[in-house]
Design a protein around this motif. Structure first.
Motif, PDB file in Angstrom:
ATOM      1  N   GLY A 287       1.615   2.657   5.790  1.00 24.31           N
ATOM      2  CA  GLY A 287       2.480   1.441   4.657  1.00 24.31           C
ATOM      3  C   GLY A 287       3.785   1.903   5.093  1.00 24.31           C
ATOM      4  O   GLY A 287       4.765   1.026   5.175  1.00 24.31           O
ATOM      5  N   ASP A 288       4.076   3.252   5.022  1.00 20.45           N
ATOM      6  CA  ASP A 288       5.472   3.804   5.102  1.00 20.45           C
ATOM      7  C   ASP A 288       6.086   3.596   6.709  1.00 20.45           C
ATOM      8  O   ASP A 288       7.277   3.027   6.974  1.00 20.45           O
ATOM      9  CB  ASP A 288       5.559   5.195   5.315  1.00 20.45           C
ATOM     10  CG  ASP A 288       5.503   5.741   3.498  1.00 20.45           C
ATOM     11  OD1 ASP A 288       5.537   4.861   2.757  1.00 20.45           O
ATOM     12  OD2 ASP A 288       4.962   7.012   3.455  1.00 20.45           O
TER      13      ASP A 288
ATOM     14  N   LEU B 207       0.800  -1.356   0.040  1.00 17.24           N
ATOM     15  CA  LEU B 207      -0.031  -0.090  -0.112  1.00 17.24           C
ATOM     16  C   LEU B 207       0.880   1.135  -0.041  1.00 17.24           C
ATOM     17  O   LEU B 207       0.300   2.304  -0.404  1.00 17.24           O
ATOM     18  CB  LEU B 207      -1.115   0.081   1.117  1.00 17.24           C
ATOM     19  CG  LEU B 207      -2.309  -0.818   1.019  1.00 17.24           C
ATOM     20  CD1 LEU B 207      -3.097  -0.754   2.590  1.00 17.24           C
ATOM     21  CD2 LEU B 207      -3.264  -0.247  -0.086  1.00 17.24           C
ATOM     22  N   ALA B 208       1.954   1.142   0.687  1.00 23.05           N
ATOM     23  CA  ALA B 208       2.983   2.393   0.589  1.00 23.05           C
ATOM     24  C   ALA B 208       3.395   2.756  -0.822  1.00 23.05           C
ATOM     25  O   ALA B 208       3.768   3.678  -0.960  1.00 23.05           O
ATOM     26  CB  ALA B 208       4.018   1.956   1.516  1.00 23.05           C
ATOM     27  N   SER B 209       3.537   1.729  -1.834  1.00 18.11           N
ATOM     28  CA  SER B 209       4.089   1.780  -3.134  1.00 18.11           C
ATOM     29  C   SER B 209       2.892   2.378  -3.957  1.00 18.11           C
ATOM     30  O   SER B 209       3.150   2.664  -5.071  1.00 18.11           O
ATOM     31  CB  SER B 209       4.625   0.711  -3.467  1.00 18.11           C
ATOM     32  OG  SER B 209       3.484  -0.308  -3.676  1.00 18.11           O
ATOM     33  N   VAL B 210       1.542   2.645  -3.451  1.00 20.45           N
ATOM     34  CA  VAL B 210       0.569   2.876  -4.116  1.00 20.45           C
ATOM     35  C   VAL B 210       0.371   4.485  -4.042  1.00 20.45           C
ATOM     36  O   VAL B 210       0.393   5.506  -3.171  1.00 20.45           O
ATOM     37  CB  VAL B 210      -0.871   2.411  -3.805  1.00 20.45           C
ATOM     38  CG1 VAL B 210      -2.084   3.117  -4.617  1.00 20.45           C
ATOM     39  CG2 VAL B 210      -0.797   1.033  -3.847  1.00 20.45           C
TER      40      VAL B 210
ATOM     41  N   SER C 166       9.456   0.089   9.885  1.00 22.85           N
ATOM     42  CA  SER C 166       9.904  -1.026  10.875  1.00 22.85           C
ATOM     43  C   SER C 166      10.717  -2.248  10.431  1.00 22.85           C
ATOM     44  O   SER C 166      11.227  -2.850  11.366  1.00 22.85           O
ATOM     45  CB  SER C 166       8.492  -1.455  11.149  1.00 22.85           C
ATOM     46  OG  SER C 166       7.872  -2.526  10.259  1.00 22.85           O
ATOM     47  N   LYS C 167      10.921  -2.376   9.007  1.00 19.87           N
ATOM     48  CA  LYS C 167      11.868  -3.375   8.606  1.00 19.87           C
ATOM     49  C   LYS C 167      13.355  -3.021   8.753  1.00 19.87           C
ATOM     50  O   LYS C 167      14.209  -3.907   8.569  1.00 19.87           O
ATOM     51  CB  LYS C 167      11.425  -3.785   7.097  1.00 19.87           C
ATOM     52  CG  LYS C 167      10.063  -4.512   7.270  1.00 19.87           C
ATOM     53  CD  LYS C 167       9.820  -5.127   5.847  1.00 19.87           C
ATOM     54  CE  LYS C 167       9.886  -4.138   4.902  1.00 19.87           C
ATOM     55  NZ  LYS C 167       9.515  -4.722   3.404  1.00 19.87           N
ATOM     56  N   LEU C 168      13.452  -1.717   8.978  1.00 18.66           N
ATOM     57  CA  LEU C 168      14.876  -1.210   9.057  1.00 18.66           C
ATOM     58  C   LEU C 168      15.395  -1.347  10.402  1.00 18.66           C
ATOM     59  O   LEU C 168      15.338  -0.561  11.196  1.00 18.66           O
ATOM     60  CB  LEU C 168      14.854   0.109   8.623  1.00 18.66           C
ATOM     61  CG  LEU C 168      16.215   1.075   8.664  1.00 18.66           C
ATOM     62  CD1 LEU C 168      16.979   0.393   7.352  1.00 18.66           C
ATOM     63  CD2 LEU C 168      16.075   2.564   8.336  1.00 18.66           C
ATOM     64  N   THR C 169      15.449  -2.602  10.756  1.00 21.83           N
ATOM     65  CA  THR C 169      16.375  -2.879  11.962  1.00 21.83           C
ATOM     66  C   THR C 169      17.783  -2.344  12.163  1.00 21.83           C
ATOM     67  O   THR C 169      18.350  -2.032  11.050  1.00 21.83           O
ATOM     68  CB  THR C 169      16.475  -4.481  12.016  1.00 21.83           C
ATOM     69  OG1 THR C 169      17.269  -5.049  11.264  1.00 21.83           O
ATOM     70  CG2 THR C 169      14.881  -5.239  11.911  1.00 21.83           C
ATOM     71  N   PRO C 170      18.346  -2.416  13.540  1.00 19.88           N
ATOM     72  CA  PRO C 170      19.794  -1.778  14.065  1.00 19.88           C
ATOM     73  C   PRO C 170      20.752  -2.692  12.965  1.00 19.88           C
ATOM     74  O   PRO C 170      21.564  -2.034  12.408  1.00 19.88           O
ATOM     75  CB  PRO C 170      19.874  -1.931  15.137  1.00 19.88           C
ATOM     76  CG  PRO C 170      18.375  -2.084  15.768  1.00 19.88           C
ATOM     77  CD  PRO C 170      17.363  -2.562  14.803  1.00 19.88           C
ATOM     78  N   LEU C 171      20.433  -3.866  12.710  1.00 25.46           N
ATOM     79  CA  LEU C 171      21.306  -4.794  11.914  1.00 25.46           C
ATOM     80  C   LEU C 171      21.416  -4.498  10.454  1.00 25.46           C
ATOM     81  O   LEU C 171      22.546  -4.055   9.760  1.00 25.46           O
ATOM     82  CB  LEU C 171      21.087  -6.187  11.926  1.00 25.46           C
ATOM     83  CG  LEU C 171      21.938  -6.888  11.026  1.00 25.46           C
ATOM     84  CD1 LEU C 171      23.515  -6.766  11.519  1.00 25.46           C
ATOM     85  CD2 LEU C 171      21.517  -8.518  11.298  1.00 25.46           C
TER      86      LEU C 171
END
Length: 656
Positions: free
Chosen positions: A632-633, A614-617, A638-643
């Motif tokens: 969506g953003d 949805l974020a890409s719509v 949230s997938k941008l973890t510290p690692l």
């Protein structure tokens, strides 16, 4: 030449009168299909041949057909000397139902009963009783007091009734076995009947009161009409905050009578879609006006006529639940059906019940100028997301509405001098108890609905039901009698027009074509039309906690959405996903356009589209729907973890 012979010189009227007198009109069967009230072309030619040749008789027959005296039942043939079926024009109404006529030939209508002089009515002198009996309606018995006749009986309500409860409607004669008998002509019943007839089924539709059901007559249509007026009043009052000067809030007046007259006019305009004549004439459905009573597993009786069916659908809906409060039944309280008959605004209104009906009507009447108190036995809108309820309650309280939650009404009394007195007992959780008397001018009962299952002969049909929960159905919407199905408020807790609509679509497949459509497959969104609106689809947080399912919450407040800021509109978008996944499990939107916005998320869930996608719509800027994209953003962030962030930093450092 015989005395009654038809000569070439005699006119068509004489030929028609002789044909009408002599030809054999009765039900005919051809290849298993029943054709009611027909005559045969070759037999009609025998009658017309007297005194002329066979070819001349055929010519006269065709002139009669071309002049509209009769027609081929399928409108496929001219008049021929063959075993073809024809039907007289006046017999057509007996097949599909018609409106009886006055002595001068004019169709009997509610207007002709109410305004016999055909003069223009005035609202002030036209109040209805709670029930009515039209003496010239042989097939329409007196209506019981549970039926609220629209009032005042002005030109708009007369037009409404002429469409959905025609005066002196003549029921058709049952002809053979029906593929489907539909009992109840609300949203679910009308969709079932129209959809089934549209694919060739022989359908009977039985309605005890007004076609269109709650939605048209006492629900969606009238409520949204007055909500629109209430919204306009509120916008004018708040105009100064938008820089519009010269409007004094104290000078704003509401013509409540005009508001309700507009509602009646628009309701009558819309009613042609649900008109008895449309379903009978245009769709070929046998429409019966009366109470249906099952007399067996595959038979139902209406107005003394027995209808046989291969399948039946019960779509009788539900009526307002009236709580067992001492003294209430002896007072002139309002319900969700009778409140639309008001022509004067009550100065003080108590609403018993804080569900969607209570909240919507309470806010509208407050904006018109009533002092409104909403009373909830438990919490306000208990089934909705708590954050959403808090936002709406805060807005309504700012407009002057008083809420009394966790409050029980022990007794109601009424007098002309003092109005209503409600003796209440209020217990706040973790707080002190309180009691007292609330004095108001009108009481609206909005405490839910009770399914209509009484006096239908369900026992004779072996249909199991519960007076509180309604008719028991399986996932295919079958009752305990596998030939009988149910749709809508009579068998589900989802009391929404759109749900009844899609239940009907399932039943058409399941009842007529051995389909396997399941109620559990339906994804059901809904909206409470307060301002701001509350819209929801899928699961709530409470549902997921009860199931023990891990989940994530992504919430965007409208204070961070540019268009909402510019419109001075509060609210939020909250979307729930599975833990560490973008699978959308549910969503709640609070906002001025929440009802339209929720469809985007409904489509995403239905199509298996994740929140990340949805974020890409691309959403047009600036719109309030950007709140959905922003959720969506948040998921993608949230997938941008510290690692992952460390890996990205090192990669980009190498690129410098």
């Amino acid at each position: 030449m015989k005395k009654d012979a038809v000569t070439a010189k005699e006119d068509l009227t004489t030929a028609y009168e002789l044909l009408r007198e002599k030809v054999d009109v009765r039900d005919r069967t051809y290849k298993g299909d029943m054709y009611p009230l027909c005559f045969v072309g070759s037999e009609a030619a025998d009658v017309l041949e007297v005194g002329r040749s066979r070819s001349e008789a055929i010519e006269v027959g065709n002139k009669l057909l071309e002049s509209g005296y009769f027609h081929h039942v399928l409108n496929e043939h001219k008049f021929k000397d063959r075993y073809l079926f024809y039907r007289f024009k006046e017999d057509e109404g007996k097949v599909h139902g018609e409106t009886a006529r006055l002595e001068d030939g004019e169709a009997i209508s509610w207007a002709s009963k109410i305004f016999p002089s055909h003069s223009s009515p005035t609202v002030s002198n036209l109040q209805s009783e709670s029930y009515i009996h039209l003496p010239d309606a042989p097939s329409s018995p007196a209506l019981s007091k549970e039926h609220v006749v629209p009032a005042p009986l002005d030109e708009h309500n007369a037009r409404l009734l002429d469409n959905v409860r025609p005066a002196s409607w003549i029921d058709p004669a049952p002809h053979g076995r029906y593929n489907l008998v539909v009992i109840g002509a609300g949203a679910g019943g009308l969709v079932t009947a129209a959809g089934s007839a549209g694919i060739g089924a022989k359908v009977a539709l039985i309605e005890e009161w007004m076609l269109g059901g709650d939605c048209l007559n006492v629900g969606c249509v009238p409520s949204k009409a007055i909500i629109r007026s209430a919204h306009a009043v509120h916008e004018v009052r708040e105009a100064a905050s938008l820089g519009v000067l010269g409007i004094n809030r104290e000078d704003i007046k509401v013509d409540f009578g005009a508001v309700m007259e507009r509602m009646r006019r628009l309701r009558a305009d819309i009613s042609h879609n649900d008109a008895a004549s449309r379903f009978a004439t245009d769709l070929g459905i046998d429409v019966y006006q009366g109470r249906a009573t099952f007399t067996g597993r595959n038979t139902v009786e209406v107005n003394g006529k027995t209808l046989e069916f291969s399948a039946a659908v019960i779509a009788t809906g539900a009526t307002s639940t009236v709580p067992a409060i001492k003294g209430l039944k002896d007072t002139p309280y309002l319900t969700a059906a009778s409140i639309w008959n008001l022509t004067e605004l009550p100065p003080r209104l108590a609403v018993i019940g804080a569900g969607s009906i209570g909240l919507e009507c309470g806010q509208a009447f407050c904006r018109f100028g009533s002092q409104v108190t909403i009373i909830a036995r438990t919490g306000v809108a208990a089934k909705e997301d708590p954050d959403a309820v808090g936002a709406v309650v805060a807005e309504m309280e700012s407009e002057g509405i008083q809420f009394m939650d966790h409050c029980a009404i022990d007794e109601v009394t009424h007098s002309k001098e003092a109005g209503f007195q409600l003796r209440y007992r209020r217990t706040k959780e973790n707080g002190p108890s309180a009691s007292g008397v609330l004095q108001v001018d009108a009481v609206l009962i909005a405490a839910g609905k009770t399914p209509n299952v009484s006096n239908m002969g369900l026992e004779a049909a072996d249909v199991k039901y519960d007076r509180r929960r309604g008719i028991a159905v399986n996932d295919k919407l079958q009752t305990s009698n596998r030939s009988i199905f149910a749709v809508g408020d009579v068998c589900t807790e989802y009391h929404f027009t759109h749900v009844a609509d899609f239940m009907a679509r399932l039943v058409i497949r399941n009842a007529l074509f051995f389909g396997s459509g399941k109620m559990s497959s339906l994804l059901i969104p809904w909206v409470t039309y307060t301002d701001p609106e509350i819209a929801h689809v899928g699961l709530f947080e409470a549902d997921l906690k009860q199931r023990g399912e891990a989940y994530q919450v992504f919430k965007v407040d409208f204070k961070d959405v540019d268009r909402a800021i510019l419109d001075s509109k509060a609210g939020f978008v909250k979307i729930l996903t599975a833990e560490k996944k973008d699978t959308v499990l549910g969503a709640t939107i609070v906002g001025s356009d929440a009802g339209n916005m929720i469809s985007e998320i409904t489509v995403a869930i239905q199509a298996g589209m994740g929140l990340g996608a949805l974020a890409s719509v691309i959403h047009p800027y600036p719109t309030q729907a950007e709140g959905i994209r922003k959720c969506g953003d948040l998921y993608n962030k949230s997938k941008l973890t510290p690692l992952v962030k460390t890996v990205f930093n090192r990669f980009l450092a190498l690129r410098r």
